[in-house]
Design an enzyme around this catalytic site. Structure first.
Site, PDB file in Angstrom:
ATOM      1  N   ASP A  99      15.158  -0.325   0.135  1.00 20.21           N
ATOM      2  CA  ASP A  99      15.586  -0.245   1.511  1.00 20.21           C
ATOM      3  C   ASP A  99      16.736  -1.361   1.338  1.00 20.21           C
ATOM      4  OD1 ASP A  99      16.031  -0.219   4.219  1.00 20.21           O
ATOM      5  OD2 ASP A  99      14.882  -1.727   4.768  1.00 20.21           O
ATOM      6  N   GLU A 140       7.250   2.502  -6.395  1.00 18.78           N
ATOM      7  CA  GLU A 140       7.505   1.978  -5.199  1.00 18.78           C
ATOM      8  C   GLU A 140       7.743   2.878  -4.118  1.00 18.78           C
ATOM      9  OE1 GLU A 140       6.872  -0.090  -2.778  1.00 18.78           O
ATOM     10  OE2 GLU A 140       8.266  -1.605  -2.495  1.00 18.78           O
ATOM     11  N   ASP A 141       7.278   2.678  -2.979  1.00 14.63           N
ATOM     12  CA  ASP A 141       7.605   3.823  -1.998  1.00 14.63           C
ATOM     13  C   ASP A 141       8.990   4.031  -1.537  1.00 14.63           C
ATOM     14  OD1 ASP A 141       7.799   1.410  -0.434  1.00 14.63           O
ATOM     15  OD2 ASP A 141       6.306   2.048   1.045  1.00 14.63           O
ATOM     16  N   ASP A 181       4.112   3.633   6.304  1.00 16.06           N
ATOM     17  CA  ASP A 181       3.440   3.263   7.575  1.00 16.06           C
ATOM     18  C   ASP A 181       4.448   2.762   8.538  1.00 16.06           C
ATOM     19  OD1 ASP A 181       3.758   0.917   6.295  1.00 16.06           O
ATOM     20  OD2 ASP A 181       2.747  -0.153   7.861  1.00 16.06           O
ATOM     21  N   ARG A 230       0.002   6.696   7.424  1.00 11.92           N
ATOM     22  CA  ARG A 230       0.167   6.567   5.985  1.00 11.92           C
ATOM     23  C   ARG A 230      -0.568   7.863   5.291  1.00 11.92           C
ATOM     24  NH1 ARG A 230       1.702   1.491   3.892  1.00 11.92           N
ATOM     25  NH2 ARG A 230       0.969  -0.426   4.894  1.00 11.92           N
ATOM     26  N   PHE A 289      13.819   5.334  10.160  1.00  9.68           N
ATOM     27  CA  PHE A 289      12.579   4.781   9.987  1.00  9.68           C
ATOM     28  C   PHE A 289      11.786   5.940   9.666  1.00  9.68           C
ATOM     29  CE2 PHE A 289       8.368   2.819   9.919  1.00  9.68           C
ATOM     30  CZ  PHE A 289       8.950   1.689   9.271  1.00  9.68           C
ATOM     31  N   LYS A 312       0.868  -1.096  -0.115  1.00 13.51           N
ATOM     32  CA  LYS A 312       0.041   0.085  -0.008  1.00 13.51           C
ATOM     33  C   LYS A 312       0.864   1.330   0.011  1.00 13.51           C
ATOM     34  CE  LYS A 312      -2.798  -2.621   3.344  1.00 13.51           C
ATOM     35  NZ  LYS A 312      -3.249  -2.613   4.748  1.00 13.51           N
ATOM     36  N   GLY A 313       2.208   1.127   0.280  1.00 14.10           N
ATOM     37  CA  GLY A 313       3.048   2.135   0.567  1.00 14.10           C
ATOM     38  C   GLY A 313       3.059   3.094  -0.708  1.00 14.10           C
TER      39      GLY A 313
HETATM   40  P1  IMP Z   1      13.185  -3.819   1.066  1.00 13.89           P
HETATM   41  O1  IMP Z   1      12.441  -5.062   0.319  1.00 13.89           O
HETATM   42  O2  IMP Z   1      13.897  -4.444   2.059  1.00 13.89           O
HETATM   43  O3  IMP Z   1      13.695  -2.890  -0.062  1.00 13.89           O
HETATM   44  O4  IMP Z   1      11.964  -2.875   1.580  1.00 13.89           O
HETATM   45  C1  IMP Z   1      11.027  -2.402   0.971  1.00 13.89           C
HETATM   46  C2  IMP Z   1       9.774  -2.412   1.889  1.00 13.89           C
HETATM   47  O5  IMP Z   1      10.239  -2.117   3.311  1.00 13.89           O
HETATM   48  C3  IMP Z   1       9.174  -0.832   1.585  1.00 13.89           C
HETATM   49  O6  IMP Z   1       8.328  -1.224   0.570  1.00 13.89           O
HETATM   50  C4  IMP Z   1       8.506  -0.435   2.999  1.00 13.89           C
HETATM   51  O7  IMP Z   1       7.145  -1.240   2.918  1.00 13.89           O
HETATM   52  C5  IMP Z   1       9.158  -0.992   4.073  1.00 13.89           C
HETATM   53  N1  IMP Z   1      10.249  -0.151   4.484  1.00 13.89           N
HETATM   54  C6  IMP Z   1      11.367   0.019   4.521  1.00 13.89           C
HETATM   55  N2  IMP Z   1      11.892   1.211   5.041  1.00 13.89           N
HETATM   56  C7  IMP Z   1      10.952   1.717   5.448  1.00 13.89           C
HETATM   57  C8  IMP Z   1      10.490   3.119   6.394  1.00 13.89           C
HETATM   58  O8  IMP Z   1      11.452   3.629   6.622  1.00 13.89           O
HETATM   59  N3  IMP Z   1       9.376   3.359   6.701  1.00 13.89           N
HETATM   60  C9  IMP Z   1       8.310   2.512   6.036  1.00 13.89           C
HETATM   61  N4  IMP Z   1       8.487   1.404   5.435  1.00 13.89           N
HETATM   62  C10 IMP Z   1       9.620   1.047   5.076  1.00 13.89           C
HETATM   63 MG    MG Z   2       6.154  -1.486   0.495  1.00 15.27          MG
END
Ligand code: IMP
Ligand code: MG
Length: 194
Positions: A116, A112-113, A172, A178, A165, A56-57
């Protein structure tokens, strides 16, 4: 004390109290998203890309982004889980809601939001290419470069942030915050239970 720039929206006082500081205001977000969307749009002259939002991000970013595209776009969405993306590698991505469209032969834009560790986008890009997409371009609102564990990069990113974070503008913590119209660092006391 954080700076609010006089921009505390009414009705969000409770959520706002949990913010350590605002890092991007609504105006900064909107203007940078417009700039990035216009660059992305250049790639799709005469094409009809499928714009895939990762729920949903990405919802608020996605809505801003597509309104600056002049190419005729089709919209689609996925819900994926990145559980297990921590220190232990977890294998395949879990798809909770798949696309309505067949991506074979399509030019896909993933929206994508935040990137990470890179687990979600690395797996998603591989999956869509495996399904026969002609091209896959990744567009992100935020990038936490120092957290990267997987070999993947965003093709178009709006803002780089540090290892903090963040919440708001679709992002979220435990399904909350959100709807905040800005991006803020969450107070550590919220998740450390102090
Ligand atoms: P990745 O798969 O580790 O790259 O993580 C991506 C997902 O982790 C994003 O789509 C977010 O849903 C979540 N995420 C990572 N960092 C944050 C943050 O600082 N705030 C909120 N969600 C986060
Ligand atoms: Mg996400």
């Amino acid at each position: 004390m954080f700076s609010t720039n006089g921009l505390i929206p009414s009705g969000s006082d409770d959520m706002h109290k949990d913010c350590e500081r605002i890092i991007f205001t609504e105006q900064q977000l909107k203007s940078r998203i417009k700039e990035v969307a216009e660059q992305v749009d250049q790639l799709y002259k005469g094409k009809r890309p499928l714009v895939v939002g990762i729920l949903k991000g990405s919802i608020i970013f996605y809505a801003d982004f597509i309104r600056h595209l002049t190419a005729p776009v089709e919209l689609d969405f996925m819900v994926v889980s990145s559980y297990g993306s921590g220190t232990v590698s977890s294998g395949k991505l879990k798809i909770k809601k798949d696309l309505d469209n067949d991506v074979k032969g399509r030019d896909v834009i993933i929206v994508e939001d935040i990137i990470d560790s890179g687990f979600t986008l690395a797996n998603l890009k591989a999956l869509l290419l495996e399904r026969g997409a002609s091209s896959v371009v990744i567009v992100t609102l935020l990038n936490k470069q120092e957290r990267r564990e997987y070999d993947i990069k965003s093709d178009f990113n709006c803002f780089d942030i540090g290892d903090e974070f963040v919440i708001g503008y679709g992002l979220d913590y435990d399904e909350q915050y959100r709807s905040l119209p800005y991006i803020a660092v969450l107070k550590a006391s919220v998740y450390s239970g102090e």
